[in-house]
Write a protein that holds these residues in place. Structure first.
Motif, PDB file in Angstrom:
ATOM      1  N   TRP A 165      90.199  -3.609  46.386  1.00  0.00           N
ATOM      2  CA  TRP A 165      91.194  -2.561  46.192  1.00  0.00           C
ATOM      3  C   TRP A 165      90.465  -1.325  45.664  1.00  0.00           C
ATOM      4  CZ3 TRP A 165      91.996  -7.643  45.340  1.00  0.00           C
ATOM      5  CH2 TRP A 165      93.144  -8.229  45.903  1.00  0.00           C
ATOM      6  N   THR A 166      90.605  -0.213  46.351  1.00  0.00           N
ATOM      7  CA  THR A 166      90.086   1.039  45.805  1.00  0.00           C
ATOM      8  C   THR A 166      91.233   1.713  45.055  1.00  0.00           C
ATOM      9  OG1 THR A 166      90.534   2.012  47.963  1.00  0.00           O
ATOM     10  CG2 THR A 166      88.251   1.470  47.472  1.00  0.00           C
ATOM     11  N   LEU A 167      90.954   2.161  43.865  1.00  0.00           N
ATOM     12  CA  LEU A 167      92.000   2.653  42.964  1.00  0.00           C
ATOM     13  C   LEU A 167      91.836   4.146  42.700  1.00  0.00           C
ATOM     14  CD1 LEU A 167      91.951  -0.324  40.447  1.00  0.00           C
ATOM     15  CD2 LEU A 167      93.335  -0.053  42.525  1.00  0.00           C
ATOM     16  N   ASP A 168      92.956   4.783  42.452  1.00  0.00           N
ATOM     17  CA  ASP A 168      92.987   6.219  42.139  1.00  0.00           C
ATOM     18  C   ASP A 168      93.367   6.368  40.672  1.00  0.00           C
ATOM     19  OD1 ASP A 168      93.579   8.883  41.783  1.00  0.00           O
ATOM     20  OD2 ASP A 168      94.765   9.087  43.615  1.00  0.00           O
ATOM     21  N   GLY A 169      92.388   6.691  39.857  1.00  0.00           N
ATOM     22  CA  GLY A 169      92.618   6.831  38.422  1.00  0.00           C
ATOM     23  C   GLY A 169      92.845   8.270  37.981  1.00  0.00           C
ATOM     24  N   ARG A 170      93.069   9.171  38.908  1.00  0.00           N
ATOM     25  CA  ARG A 170      93.187  10.597  38.548  1.00  0.00           C
ATOM     26  C   ARG A 170      94.558  11.196  38.835  1.00  0.00           C
ATOM     27  NH1 ARG A 170      90.021  12.368  34.736  1.00  0.00           N
ATOM     28  NH2 ARG A 170      88.194  11.045  34.850  1.00  0.00           N
ATOM     29  N   GLN A 171      95.078  10.900  40.030  1.00  0.00           N
ATOM     30  CA  GLN A 171      96.232  11.639  40.527  1.00  0.00           C
ATOM     31  C   GLN A 171      97.520  11.283  39.791  1.00  0.00           C
ATOM     32  OE1 GLN A 171      97.733  12.798  45.023  1.00  0.00           O
ATOM     33  NE2 GLN A 171      96.434  11.068  44.757  1.00  0.00           N
ATOM     34  N   PHE A 172      97.583  10.050  39.256  1.00  0.00           N
ATOM     35  CA  PHE A 172      98.851   9.559  38.702  1.00  0.00           C
ATOM     36  C   PHE A 172      98.760   9.260  37.203  1.00  0.00           C
ATOM     37  CE2 PHE A 172      98.230   7.950  43.102  1.00  0.00           C
ATOM     38  CZ  PHE A 172      99.129   8.803  43.730  1.00  0.00           C
ATOM     39  N   ARG A 173      97.659   9.631  36.565  1.00  0.00           N
ATOM     40  CA  ARG A 173      97.479   9.207  35.162  1.00  0.00           C
ATOM     41  C   ARG A 173      98.295  10.061  34.200  1.00  0.00           C
ATOM     42  NH1 ARG A 173      91.773  10.062  32.400  1.00  0.00           N
ATOM     43  NH2 ARG A 173      90.871   8.945  34.163  1.00  0.00           N
ATOM     44  N   SER A 174      98.588   9.471  33.039  1.00  0.00           N
ATOM     45  CA  SER A 174      99.275  10.204  31.968  1.00  0.00           C
ATOM     46  C   SER A 174      98.304  11.211  31.361  1.00  0.00           C
ATOM     47  CB  SER A 174      99.720   9.240  30.881  1.00  0.00           C
ATOM     48  OG  SER A 174     100.505   8.210  31.416  1.00  0.00           O
ATOM     49  N   PRO A 175      98.860  12.238  30.693  1.00  0.00           N
ATOM     50  CA  PRO A 175      97.970  13.183  29.999  1.00  0.00           C
ATOM     51  C   PRO A 175      97.134  12.462  28.937  1.00  0.00           C
ATOM     52  CG  PRO A 175     100.243  13.978  30.038  1.00  0.00           C
ATOM     53  CD  PRO A 175     100.271  12.578  30.558  1.00  0.00           C
ATOM     54  N   HIS A 176      96.000  13.058  28.598  1.00  0.00           N
ATOM     55  CA  HIS A 176      95.141  12.475  27.563  1.00  0.00           C
ATOM     56  C   HIS A 176      95.878  12.438  26.224  1.00  0.00           C
ATOM     57  CE1 HIS A 176      92.204  14.148  30.556  1.00  0.00           C
ATOM     58  NE2 HIS A 176      91.746  12.924  30.419  1.00  0.00           N
ATOM     59  N   ALA A 177      95.562  11.398  25.447  1.00  0.00           N
ATOM     60  CA  ALA A 177      96.235  11.233  24.147  1.00  0.00           C
ATOM     61  C   ALA A 177      95.623  12.159  23.104  1.00  0.00           C
ATOM     62  CB  ALA A 177      96.112   9.778  23.694  1.00  0.00           C
ATOM     63  N   CYS A 178      96.458  12.588  22.174  1.00  0.00           N
ATOM     64  CA  CYS A 178      96.026  13.321  20.982  1.00  0.00           C
ATOM     65  C   CYS A 178      95.047  14.462  21.292  1.00  0.00           C
ATOM     66  CB  CYS A 178      95.414  12.359  19.962  1.00  0.00           C
ATOM     67  SG  CYS A 178      96.589  11.095  19.448  1.00  0.00           S
ATOM     68  N   PRO A 179      95.466  15.394  22.137  1.00  0.00           N
ATOM     69  CA  PRO A 179      94.576  16.523  22.427  1.00  0.00           C
ATOM     70  C   PRO A 179      94.411  17.421  21.208  1.00  0.00           C
ATOM     71  CG  PRO A 179      96.748  16.903  23.368  1.00  0.00           C
ATOM     72  CD  PRO A 179      96.775  15.519  22.801  1.00  0.00           C
ATOM     73  N   SER A 180      93.296  18.099  21.139  1.00  0.00           N
ATOM     74  CA  SER A 180      93.071  19.043  20.047  1.00  0.00           C
ATOM     75  C   SER A 180      93.361  20.455  20.554  1.00  0.00           C
ATOM     76  CB  SER A 180      91.621  18.947  19.560  1.00  0.00           C
ATOM     77  OG  SER A 180      90.753  19.312  20.618  1.00  0.00           O
ATOM     78  N   ALA A 181      93.487  21.389  19.604  1.00  0.00           N
ATOM     79  CA  ALA A 181      93.804  22.768  19.988  1.00  0.00           C
ATOM     80  C   ALA A 181      92.707  23.340  20.871  1.00  0.00           C
ATOM     81  CB  ALA A 181      93.989  23.627  18.745  1.00  0.00           C
ATOM     82  N   GLU A 182      91.451  23.048  20.525  1.00  0.00           N
ATOM     83  CA  GLU A 182      90.349  23.633  21.293  1.00  0.00           C
ATOM     84  C   GLU A 182      90.065  22.847  22.586  1.00  0.00           C
ATOM     85  OE1 GLU A 182      88.532  21.097  18.005  1.00  0.00           O
ATOM     86  OE2 GLU A 182      90.189  22.487  18.234  1.00  0.00           O
ATOM     87  N   ARG A 183      90.537  21.609  22.668  1.00  0.00           N
ATOM     88  CA  ARG A 183      90.301  20.779  23.858  1.00  0.00           C
ATOM     89  C   ARG A 183      91.635  20.138  24.256  1.00  0.00           C
ATOM     90  NH1 ARG A 183      85.333  18.943  26.916  1.00  0.00           N
ATOM     91  NH2 ARG A 183      86.343  17.573  28.373  1.00  0.00           N
ATOM     92  N   PRO A 184      92.495  20.874  24.970  1.00  0.00           N
ATOM     93  CA  PRO A 184      93.831  20.360  25.269  1.00  0.00           C
ATOM     94  C   PRO A 184      93.845  19.233  26.304  1.00  0.00           C
ATOM     95  CG  PRO A 184      93.493  22.484  26.326  1.00  0.00           C
ATOM     96  CD  PRO A 184      92.279  22.232  25.499  1.00  0.00           C
ATOM     97  N   VAL A 185      92.765  19.097  27.051  1.00  0.00           N
ATOM     98  CA  VAL A 185      92.675  18.031  28.052  1.00  0.00           C
ATOM     99  C   VAL A 185      91.329  17.348  27.871  1.00  0.00           C
ATOM    100  CG1 VAL A 185      92.586  17.502  30.509  1.00  0.00           C
ATOM    101  CG2 VAL A 185      94.141  19.275  29.691  1.00  0.00           C
ATOM    102  N   GLY A 186      91.336  16.002  27.741  1.00  0.00           N
ATOM    103  CA  GLY A 186      90.082  15.268  27.589  1.00  0.00           C
ATOM    104  C   GLY A 186      89.541  15.380  26.172  1.00  0.00           C
ATOM    105  N   GLY A 187      88.249  15.101  26.023  1.00  0.00           N
ATOM    106  CA  GLY A 187      87.634  15.228  24.709  1.00  0.00           C
ATOM    107  C   GLY A 187      87.518  13.898  23.977  1.00  0.00           C
ATOM    108  N   ARG A 188      86.986  13.974  22.750  1.00  0.00           N
ATOM    109  CA  ARG A 188      86.757  12.764  21.959  1.00  0.00           C
ATOM    110  C   ARG A 188      87.659  12.778  20.731  1.00  0.00           C
ATOM    111  NH1 ARG A 188      82.198  13.666  24.669  1.00  0.00           N
ATOM    112  NH2 ARG A 188      81.015  11.861  25.367  1.00  0.00           N
ATOM    113  N   ILE A 189      88.085  11.600  20.320  1.00  0.00           N
ATOM    114  CA  ILE A 189      88.859  11.506  19.084  1.00  0.00           C
ATOM    115  C   ILE A 189      88.290  10.400  18.219  1.00  0.00           C
ATOM    116  CG2 ILE A 189      91.036  12.443  19.960  1.00  0.00           C
ATOM    117  CD1 ILE A 189      92.008   9.554  20.332  1.00  0.00           C
TER     118      ILE A 189
END
Ligand SMILES: [Fe+2]
Length: 535
Positions: free
Chosen positions: A304-328
């Motif tokens: 099964w080839t999977l699509d982990g981008r098109q349907f994913r939820s937004p990243h959790a706990c975004p920071s002000a300077e990094r609203p998408v992605g990043g490290r927590i």
């Protein structure tokens, strides 16, 4: 290729024809189409490719682009007809099928021929003709019959090919291997540039369809990448860099407005489709494109080839300077929210249904990242990368608990994205020795893209006992062999930076024994078996 007519004269002629046709459009709804231009420059600069092998067919691809880095690829803005042929032998003495196909500027003069009605489990050769020019010859194969007892499946697992950060020597070797298929799990190209690790240039960040087309063309001009495409059928899924780093559904770090991001995604998906051997039914509709799919290899394996981008939820706990992605680090209640998904609930259900009903020996999940944990223990709590599966723990737990509860054996996840070779055990509760191992994972290092520095990689290793092997210091791919007893992963590798003439070695060999989830070291450190390639 033989010169026919002067290119400028052809273009002038076609421009005049285009003006006449524009006038004719006012009078007649159906336009006469020129059969094919005559080329002075080779229109097959981007090579040929095949993909999505089935027992009865395969997809053939090429794109006409005599000037590949120009807008429109140097093609006149008119429809063009190509001929294709597929034969049992490389000299085309026994042509099994041939046909004609039209293409045009609306698809960058790319063609995707879905060949049907072929005998299963055979090697074929194919090529295209257009306007007096003939393409290079590609080699492909059909999958074995669905009910066949297949002794062996050999595939190359690859991902993350930053054009600027190295030469595609891994593809040079892949092209020469005796393989059934190449499984490419994402980051086919990079929109980003890092001047610290730049060996060659791939042009500016693409933001338009023309820009993404140019970017894809730049990558395909690499002879080693073209050779790997011409040598084997490919199965693909994507990750983030084909559009924008760390994007999640309709949000990207550089595009907070979903409408603006979706316009970018539509351009990126369109160019991605145009440049890869994907079935015609996969052609995107605006910003939407179906890429997840299911493949079989006789009774031996289902993928099964999977699509982990098109349907994913937004990243959790975004920071002000990094609203998408990043490290927590530390507390983030949103992280555990069961409503958050990596694949989308529809794709999750499709996969769990497929896994539960599969009668094949090995069940392979081809997907863009690393499912096993790689967060790092710190005094403030686990520090994790929210873009990875660690950032979607409830979705990971659902996937692995579904496998455990249905007692589905011989599941192996095949991933990429993280620029390190990994062999890992997969448990419902990661790193918890009381939680049984329910599946196994092999992750390939990048073809070229820089990996984590040694000290960070050391922390990843020491913080995650489920990782039996994890090395980010070398580039390469995974050579995976499956038979009824074992799945064996040979981590092919070369040190960074990749020299143009670098040769790969085997970094380590890990195996999964049939009926026993989890990875076992055969050769945890080199030296190890020699590759089965001709000199
Ligand atoms: Fe990557």
């Amino acid at each position: 290729m033989a010169p026919m007519l002067d290119r400028r004269a052809t273009l002038q002629q076609l421009a005049r024809a285009g003006a006449a046709l524009a006038l004719a459009r006012l009078a007649a709804p159906v336009l006469a189409r020129p059969e094919a231009p005559r080329f002075t420059d080779d229109p097959f600069t981007l090579g040929v490719a095949s993909g999505m092998p089935r027992p009865d067919g395969v997809v053939l691809w090429t794109r006409l682009a005599p000037q590949p880095l120009e807008t429109g690829g140097g093609m006149p803005p008119v429809a063009v007809k190509l001929q294709w042929e597929l034969a049992d032998d490389e000299h085309f003495g026994q042509v099994r099928q041939r046909g004609e196909v039209w293409t045009g500027p609306e698809r960058a003069h790319a063609v995707h021929v879905d060949v049907k009605g072929l005998p299963p489990g055979r090697v074929y050769h194919y090529r295209f003709h257009c306007g007096g020019a003939t393409s290079p010859v590609g080699r492909t194969r059909t999958a074995p019959p669905d009910d066949a007892e297949v002794g062996l499946l050999r595939l190359a697992l690859a991902s993350c090919q930053h054009y600027e950060q190295g030469h595609f020597v891994a593809h040079r070797e892949i092209a020469r291997q005796d393989l059934d298929v190449v499984l490419f799990v994402g980051d086919y190209l990079y929109e980003t540039s890092n001047p610290d690790f730049r060996l060659r240039r791939h042009g500016p960040r693409p933001t338009t369809l023309a820009g993404f087309r140019r970017h894809h063309a730049q990558y395909k001009l690499d002879p080693d990448l073209r050779a790997a495409h011409a040598a084997h059928p490919w199965i693909l899924t994507w990750d983030d860099h084909e559009v924008e780093n760390d994007y999640a559904a309709d949000r990207g770090p550089l595009h907070r407005d979903p409408q603006a991001f979706l316009a970018l995604r539509a351009a990126a998906y369109q160019a991605y489709f145009e440049h890869l051997p994907l079935a015609p039914w996969m052609a995107p509709q605006g910003p939407d494109m179906r890429i997840h799919h299911r493949y079989t290899w006789g009774r031996l394996a289902e993928l099964w080839t999977l699509d982990g981008r098109q349907f994913r939820s937004p990243h959790a706990c975004p920071s002000a300077e990094r609203p998408v992605g990043g490290r927590i680090s530390g507390a983030c209640a949103e992280l555990m929210d069961p409503q958050r998904t990596m694949l989308g609930f529809e794709q999750e259900a499709w996969l769990q249904r497929g896994l539960a009903h599969s009668l094949r020996h090995w069940k392979l999940l081809g997907q863009g990242s690393q499912i096993s944990p790689w967060s790092v223990a710190t005094p403030l709590g686990r520090r994790l990368f929210t873009d990875a599966w660690d950032g979607y723990p409830a979705a990971r737990e659902r996937l692995l608990a579904g496998i455990a509860e249905a007692r589905i054996g011989n599941v192996i996840a095949l991933g990429g994205d993280v620029h390190r070779h990994v062999a890992a055990d997969l448990r419902v509760i990661p790193n918890e020795s009381r939680s049984p191992v329910v599946a196994s994972e092999f992750v390939t290092t990048s073809i070229t893209t820089r990996g984590l520095p040694g000290y960070a990689q050391g922390l990843v290793r020491s913080s995650n006992p489920d990782l039996k092997h994890a090395r980010s210091d070398e580039r390469g791919y995974v050579l995976l062999s499956l038979d009824a007893q074992h799945a064996r992963a040979e981590f092919r590798a070369t040190r960074f930076p990749v020299a143009a003439e670098a040769r790969l070695h085997t970094q380590a060999v890990y195996a999964v024994e049939s009926g026993r989830a989890g990875v076992q070291a055969e050769h945890p450190e080199g030296p190890s078996p020699a590759p089965a390639i001709e000199p």
